[in-house]
Design an enzyme around this catalytic site. Structure first.
Site, mmCIF file in Angstrom:
data_model
loop_
_atom_site.group_PDB
_atom_site.id
_atom_site.type_symbol
_atom_site.label_atom_id
_atom_site.label_comp_id
_atom_site.label_asym_id
_atom_site.label_seq_id
_atom_site.Cartn_x
_atom_site.Cartn_y
_atom_site.Cartn_z
ATOM 1 N N ASP A 29 -49.951 53.868 11.219
ATOM 2 C CA ASP A 29 -51.012 53.817 10.221
ATOM 3 C C ASP A 29 -52.109 52.817 10.570
ATOM 4 O OD1 ASP A 29 -49.861 51.368 9.653
ATOM 5 O OD2 ASP A 29 -49.360 51.827 7.567
ATOM 6 N N ASP A 30 -51.883 51.982 11.578
ATOM 7 C CA ASP A 30 -52.909 51.019 11.992
ATOM 8 C C ASP A 30 -53.976 51.639 12.876
ATOM 9 O OD1 ASP A 30 -51.859 48.599 10.754
ATOM 10 O OD2 ASP A 30 -50.190 48.837 12.135
ATOM 11 N N SER A 61 -53.714 51.625 6.713
ATOM 12 C CA SER A 61 -52.520 50.997 6.145
ATOM 13 C C SER A 61 -52.445 51.201 4.634
ATOM 14 C CB SER A 61 -52.524 49.501 6.449
ATOM 15 O OG SER A 61 -52.410 49.256 7.826
ATOM 16 N N ASN A 138 -45.771 48.835 13.274
ATOM 17 C CA ASN A 138 -46.816 48.461 12.340
ATOM 18 C C ASN A 138 -47.154 46.978 12.465
ATOM 19 O OD1 ASN A 138 -48.432 49.204 9.883
ATOM 20 N ND2 ASN A 138 -47.177 47.600 8.965
ATOM 21 N N SER A 171 -41.719 48.492 11.929
ATOM 22 C CA SER A 171 -42.721 47.542 11.445
ATOM 23 C C SER A 171 -42.407 46.162 12.001
ATOM 24 C CB SER A 171 -42.725 47.505 9.914
ATOM 25 O OG SER A 171 -42.959 48.802 9.382
#
Length: 348
Positions: A29-30, A61, A138, A171
């Site tokens: 998501d970054d 994010s 993440n 993450s």
């Protein structure tokens, strides 16, 4: 080994293996320019795996499982780190690597674009799709059930698991860094990628021939503590709950604005243990102590069969039609015959 992810229990548990390399769909998501993701991509390819990145064109994010597709055929602004200019197609590849794709949508949308557009059109030899889906690493950990619902890393993984693809969400605790700023292998992005690679590789290598990496409906949540060097941190089997945090709306009297903060003491609600092994340490506690946590989750959110569930259903049992619990009530029969259809709306 080669794994297949054809829908169906037989296909998911009885899969042919053709080589020692796995086909991996990588997301984050970054954004597709994440230093963490690019380093993991490099390590997986060096190990002989076939890897394709399909990730957001910009930082996305905190989107959870939101599936939002762009309404523009072209980028209205440059992509992350100006890798792709404004005006380029909303889906495309990095100018320097045709196996790194971007899409101008949310992380979960990128998962679907990868599964339904990129792979079928451009990787036809991936006949049954990816063997494994990996999101991350993440920038920032995603610990506990509350953050689980908010994380784009986990949301994109959940999307893959829902499509019968084994999914691993990773993450980490390091700061955000662009891939172009990773100049050597002595940095937090590379150390994080090495810890991530160790877990992913172990899942792949430990899967016997003829099996899927994960059973249908199962996903993995991995969290990595702050790393100061390339010394491998210890890895622990954990659960999502246990010392987990949840948020409060913290009001600032001076600014008149709200921000989030942790609820103290830690609420019992987010740490209630009803499923799995309640003797396992919580992932929050392990990561705070310097270890890597590996938790499992499933897409089956149904409440466990116990006296509490019976009591809760009992409160509204007068509303239910027909015998309870056998799946053949009068209401069920009506639905099957099409006499009573639920109205299903897509929630974004």
């Amino acid at each position: 080994m080669r794994f297949s992810t054809v829908s169906g229990l037989v296909a998911a548990l009885s899969l042919a293996c053709a080589s020692n390399a796995a086909r991996i769909l990588l997301n984050n998501d970054d954004g597709f320019g994440s230093g963490n993701t690019r380093e993991l991509y490099r390590l997986l390819k060096e190990a002989g795996h076939e890897v394709v990145i399909v990730a957001p064109a910009t930082q996305q994010s905190g989107q959870g499982g939101l599936t939002e597709f762009t309404t523009e055929a072209n980028l209205t602004a440059p992509s992350q780190y100006d890798i792709v200019p404004a005006g380029a197609p909303s889906v495309g590849t990095d100018p320097n690597d045709s196996n790194i794709w971007y899409y101008n949508g949310t992380p979960a949308a990128c998962t679907f674009v990868g599964l339904d557009y990129v792979i079928p059109r451009y990787y036809k030899d991936w006949k049954y799709g990816p063997d494994v889906f990996v999101a991350g690493p993440n920038f920032g950990v995603n610990l506990g059930p509350f953050v689980f619902t908010l994380s784009g890393t986990i949301g994109s993984t959940y999307a893959a698991v829902s499509r019968s693809v084994p999914g691993i969400a990773i993450s980490a605790s390091n700061d955000r860094i662009a891939y172009s700023d990773v100049k050597n292998t002595s940095n937090p992005a590379t150390w994080t990628a090495k810890a991530s690679f160790k877990v992913v590789q172990e899942f792949i290598e430990s899967t016997p021939e003829g099996q899927s990496v994960l059973p249908l409906g199962y996903g993995v949540n991995v969290n990595i503590p702050p790393l100061d060097n390339d010394e491998e941190p210890p890895i622990y089997q954990t659960r999502l709950t246990g010392e987990a945090d949840t948020d409060i709306a913290a009001y600032d009297e001076e600014t008149g604005l709200f921000d989030w903060d942790f609820a103290l003491p830690k609420p019992a609600g987010v740490n209630a243990c009803w499923n799995g092994d309640c003797s396992l340490p919580g992932e929050t506690w392990i990561v705070n102590g310097g270890g890597v946590s590996v938790s499992l989750f499933t897409v089956d959110y149904d409440a466990p069969t116990n006296v509490y569930t019976t009591d809760v259903f009992g409160k509204v049992s007068a509303l239910f039609e027909g015998p309870k619990g056998n799946g053949t009530s009068a209401g069920s029969k009506k639905l099957k015959r099409g006499l009573a259809r639920p109205i299903i709306k897509r929630h974004q």
